[in-house]
Every structure is written in structure tokens, then in C-alpha cells.
Design an enzyme around this catalytic site. Structure first.
Site, PDB file in Angstrom:
ATOM      1  N   PRO A  73       0.833  -1.210   0.000  1.00  0.00           N
ATOM      2  CA  PRO A  73       0.000   0.000   0.000  1.00  0.00           C
ATOM      3  C   PRO A  73       0.864   1.256   0.000  1.00  0.00           C
ATOM      4  O   PRO A  73       1.823   1.358   0.768  1.00  0.00           O
ATOM      5  CB  PRO A  73      -0.789  -0.119   1.306  1.00  0.00           C
ATOM      6  CG  PRO A  73      -0.701  -1.545   1.700  1.00  0.00           C
ATOM      7  CD  PRO A  73       0.622  -2.023   1.206  1.00  0.00           C
ATOM      8  N   ALA A  93      -3.738   3.014   2.003  1.00  0.00           N
ATOM      9  CA  ALA A  93      -4.558   3.063   3.204  1.00  0.00           C
ATOM     10  C   ALA A  93      -5.909   3.696   2.880  1.00  0.00           C
ATOM     11  O   ALA A  93      -5.980   4.854   2.468  1.00  0.00           O
ATOM     12  CB  ALA A  93      -3.844   3.870   4.284  1.00  0.00           C
ATOM     13  N   GLN A  97      -6.373  -2.208   1.907  1.00  0.00           N
ATOM     14  CA  GLN A  97      -5.907  -1.960   3.265  1.00  0.00           C
ATOM     15  C   GLN A  97      -6.886  -1.014   3.950  1.00  0.00           C
ATOM     16  O   GLN A  97      -7.106   0.109   3.495  1.00  0.00           O
ATOM     17  CB  GLN A  97      -4.509  -1.344   3.260  1.00  0.00           C
ATOM     18  CG  GLN A  97      -3.940  -1.183   4.668  1.00  0.00           C
ATOM     19  CD  GLN A  97      -2.607  -0.459   4.684  1.00  0.00           C
ATOM     20  OE1 GLN A  97      -2.549   0.734   4.424  1.00  0.00           O
ATOM     21  NE2 GLN A  97      -1.541  -1.190   4.989  1.00  0.00           N
ATOM     22  N   TYR A 100      -0.185   4.518  13.086  1.00  0.00           N
ATOM     23  CA  TYR A 100      -1.586   4.898  12.944  1.00  0.00           C
ATOM     24  C   TYR A 100      -2.389   4.281  14.091  1.00  0.00           C
ATOM     25  O   TYR A 100      -1.821   3.678  15.003  1.00  0.00           O
ATOM     26  CB  TYR A 100      -2.087   4.519  11.555  1.00  0.00           C
ATOM     27  CG  TYR A 100      -1.340   5.280  10.467  1.00  0.00           C
ATOM     28  CD1 TYR A 100      -1.360   6.675  10.447  1.00  0.00           C
ATOM     29  CD2 TYR A 100      -0.578   4.619   9.505  1.00  0.00           C
ATOM     30  CE1 TYR A 100      -0.646   7.395   9.498  1.00  0.00           C
ATOM     31  CE2 TYR A 100       0.142   5.333   8.554  1.00  0.00           C
ATOM     32  CZ  TYR A 100       0.107   6.715   8.551  1.00  0.00           C
ATOM     33  OH  TYR A 100       0.823   7.428   7.613  1.00  0.00           O
ATOM     34  N   LEU A 109      13.034  -1.640   1.126  1.00  0.00           N
ATOM     35  CA  LEU A 109      14.206  -1.542   0.259  1.00  0.00           C
ATOM     36  C   LEU A 109      14.527  -2.863  -0.427  1.00  0.00           C
ATOM     37  O   LEU A 109      15.667  -3.312  -0.472  1.00  0.00           O
ATOM     38  CB  LEU A 109      15.413  -1.030   1.059  1.00  0.00           C
ATOM     39  CG  LEU A 109      15.320   0.425   1.527  1.00  0.00           C
ATOM     40  CD1 LEU A 109      16.562   0.828   2.313  1.00  0.00           C
ATOM     41  CD2 LEU A 109      15.119   1.378   0.344  1.00  0.00           C
ATOM     42  N   GLY A 169       7.279  -1.416  -2.822  1.00  0.00           N
ATOM     43  CA  GLY A 169       6.664  -0.107  -2.792  1.00  0.00           C
ATOM     44  C   GLY A 169       7.250   0.798  -3.850  1.00  0.00           C
ATOM     45  O   GLY A 169       6.829   0.797  -5.006  1.00  0.00           O
ATOM     46  N   ARG A 170       8.267   1.549  -3.464  1.00  0.00           N
ATOM     47  CA  ARG A 170       8.839   2.545  -4.373  1.00  0.00           C
ATOM     48  C   ARG A 170       9.320   1.944  -5.691  1.00  0.00           C
ATOM     49  O   ARG A 170       9.237   2.586  -6.741  1.00  0.00           O
ATOM     50  CB  ARG A 170       9.979   3.278  -3.677  1.00  0.00           C
ATOM     51  CG  ARG A 170       9.534   4.187  -2.539  1.00  0.00           C
ATOM     52  CD  ARG A 170      10.734   4.781  -1.812  1.00  0.00           C
ATOM     53  NE  ARG A 170      10.331   5.707  -0.763  1.00  0.00           N
ATOM     54  CZ  ARG A 170      10.016   5.338   0.473  1.00  0.00           C
ATOM     55  NH1 ARG A 170      10.022   4.054   0.809  1.00  0.00           N
ATOM     56  NH2 ARG A 170       9.666   6.240   1.384  1.00  0.00           N
TER      57      ARG A 170
END
Length: 365
Positions: free
Chosen positions: A23, A62, A104, A186, A312, A334-335
Site C-alpha cells: 500500500p 490506506a 488496506q 496509525y 528496500l 513499494g517505491r
């Protein structure tokens, strides 16, 4: 056959490969009006591109269970039926590409009511579209952040019900996997950690009390989610405060995560999506390639709960080794998927695996 491109089964659901999309907030939904919180063309194009690129499972950013639970006014939401219809357009396309759609579900707690990251991410006041935030305890996230309102027990139960309602809507929207967001500082993570939970009632103090809200949310989601479909839980395996003098109260630790993973397994969670950090703004984190993988590996080894590794992971052979060495069952990128929507296709070529390729792209194979 590359282990990264072997199918993976949770309950009755088989995912085509073990390369999934984590996410990542897009901060691109309308912040007001009839389409507030609804997915739009940006979200469709964003998720569709990664599905066409061969990603096995895609988790949405999210997605807030209530307006007050958004990180920013521009977050996706799933608190009304209009939002359901917009999300269904995305899930239909993903399934057509052989990708499993996951969502999510989230509540930002004291980290809510902030601006988009490219505007600095600062807290927003009411004049600029912000709102009052809530948390287990009235502790601000950082200097310059307002103190949240401490939640009452009735309010806690209302949020549990909001997670259940969101899960029902997620099923209507066509999702096959639901993930409860308990990571990155969160709301659920705020309850888990003694760094942010200073309550003295049944939702604070002991480990059993601090995990109560999270398990109530899991139970509520599991109760409305089909038994044949999986529920995931995302956790920050450590606050990185064990040796940090920022607060006299130690934060959530890797030992806590192993203990909690066993509890989650007993409550019907099918995979732990294992990240770290986010609960203390000045925690000292030494990051590097795969730096969070050992936390996932320990949970898998000590509890038997399937795990996803993040952090990473940027190269095909790196991801392959994590799976082949048994450190995790899946990897979530992710990235790197932002940089390369077709990472899965490129990795399959490099490793000798196979992924679904749209017929329109057959000339690229």
C-alpha cells in the site's frame, strides 16, 4: 521455476506469484463534494498499470474507514456506497489481468488531518480542511502537532464497527483480500505501543490490554469477511525505541510482534505484512537493502504464520533469495513499483519465471 513466481495459496485463494504491491498513499482523491474519498482516473491508471505489469496481488493505499480516519483530506475512503462503485471499477480490471485485488483498511488516529506529503505533510486546522484527531491517549505525534482527543470506550467500539462496515463494503467492491492496517504509528499501532498508549483502563497498560483493540478489529473484520478469503494484518515489528532515550516508556518490540503474531493467527489472520517504525518521529532507524526482512523471518520461524517482507527490496534476485531462503512467503514492493510498473514482468524474464502478460502486449514477450 523461480520460487518468486510460484503460486501462493491462502485459504481458497491462489495468487499467481509472490511479488505483491505494498500500500502506498496517492493523496489524489477529492477532498470534498459528492466524490469525496472516491477513487478516480488517477487511481485506476495507477493500479491498472501494475496489474498489466504482472504483479500477483495489489493492495490499495490506506483506505479510511471514516472521514476522520484519513491521513489527509485527499485519501481514499470506504465509508459510503459511492466509494464502493468507484473501487469496483478497479477490482474488475485487476481480476481481468490475473491480479488479486486487496484493500488496506485504515484509521490514522493522531496522525490524521495532515496535508499531502508534497505540500509538506503538516497538520491541517479546520480553516484549511482539517479536523480534530483521536488517539488512545492525548499525546501529540510531534512538536507542532495538536494533541488528539483521548478516545472513550464507546468511541473505540464505534471504530471497531466502522472497520467491520468497511470490510463489508470492500467485499461489495470486489476485493478478495482485506488487510487491517496496524503499522506505522496509525491508530491500531498507537494502541499497541506503550510509547503512545498511556491508558489505565481495559485498553491500556498490560500487553493484553494494549492488544485488545487490534484483536477486536480483527475479530469484527473476520466475522463479516468470507471464511474462504484471507485477512492480512500489517504491523510495525518495532518502534525502534528499545535503546532510545526519547521516552522513558519503551516502545513496541520485536518480541511483542512474535507474541502478537501468534495471537493474530489464533484470531484468523492469514499473513503478517511486516514493516517497522512510524510511531516515534525521531526514532533512530538504520536502513539498508532488506533491513526489515529479519523481522518477518523471525515471525515465520517462531510462529508458523505466513509473512510478507518489505523494505528496500529493489532487485529481482534479492526478492528471489528472500523467498528461496525461507525468510518470507511473499515480498511486497513499494517505491520500486512506482519506478517500474512492470517490475514483475522484468523480474520474470531475468529469473526464468512466468507472469500474465496482456494480449495487447504480446509483442513485448
Amino acid at each position: 521455476m523461480s520460487t518468486l513466481f510460484e503460486p501462493f495459496t491462502l485459504r481458497s485463494l491462489t495468487i499467481a506469484n509472490r511479488l505483491w504491491m505494498a500500500p502506498m498513499c496517492q493523496y489524489s482523491a477529492d477532498s470534498e463534494g459528492p466524490d469525496e474519498g472516491a477513487a478516480n482516473d488517477w487511481h485506476f491508471a495507477h493500479y491498472a498499470a501494475r496489474a498489466a505489469g504482472g504483479t500477483g496481488l495489489i493492495l490499495t493505499e490506506a483506505t479510511a474507514v471514516s472521514p476522520e480516519g484519513r491521513i489527509s483530506p485527499y485519501d481514499l475512503g470506504i465509508w459510503n456506497d459511492r466509494q464502493v462503485a468507484a473501487l469496483r471499477r478497479i477490482t474488475t480490471f485487476l481480476k481481468g489481468q490475473g491480479t488479486v485485488p486487496g484493500i488496506q483498511l485504515a484509521h490514522a488516529g493522531r496522525k490524521a488531518s495532515t496535508d499531502a506529503t508534497w505540500h509538506g505533510g503538516a497538520p491541517l486546522d479546520a480553516e484549511n480542511g482539517g479536523w480534530r484527531t483521536v488517539a488512545p491517549s492525548a499525546l501529540p505525534f510531534d512538536e507542532g502537532h495538536p494533541a488528539p482527543d483521548e478516545l472513550g470506550v464507546d468511541q473505540i467500539q464505534e471504530i471497531v464497527a466502522q472497520f467491520a462496515d468497511a470490510a463489508r463494503r470492500a467485499l461489495e467492491a470486489g476485493f478478495q483480500v482485506v488487510e487491517v492496517h496496524g503499522a506505522h504509528g496509525y491508530l491500531i499501532g498507537q494502541f499497541l505501543s506503550p510509547h503512545t498508549n498511556h491508558r489505565t483502563d481495559e485498553y491500556g497498560g498490560s500487553y493484553e490490554n494494549r492488544t485488545r483493540f487490534a484483536l477486536e478489529v480483527v475479530d469484527a473484520v473476520r466475522a463479516v469477511w468470507p471464511q474462504e478469503l484471507p485477512v492480512l494484518f500489517r504491523i510495525s515489528a518495532t518502534d525502534w525505541l528499545t535503546e532510545n532515550e526519547e521516552d522513558e516508556r519503551e516502545g513496541w518490540t520485536a518480541d511483542d510482534t512474535v507474541h502478537f503474531a501468534a495471537d493474530l493467527l489464533a484470531h484468523g489472520v492469514d499473513l503478517l505484512d511486516t514493516s517497522t517504525g512510524g510511531n516515534a518521529p525521531r526514532a533512530r532507524i538504520v536502513a539498508g537493502p532488506g533491513y526489515q526482512v529479519p523481522f518477518a523471518e523471525r515471525v515465520k520461524r517462531e510462529t508458523g504464520l505466513p509473512v510478507g517482507a518489505v523494505g528496500l527490496i529493489t532487485e529481482a534476485r534479492q526478492a528471489e533469495k528472500i523467498i528461496s531462503d525461507g525468510q518470507a512467503d511473499v515480498v511486497l514492493l513499494g517505491r520500486e513499483l512506482l519506478r517500474d510498473p512492470s517490475f514483475a514482468l522484468h523480474a520474470a524474464r531475468e529469473l526464468g519465471g512466468e507472469v500474465h502478460t496482456p494480449k495487447q502486449y504480446h509483442r513485448s514477450v
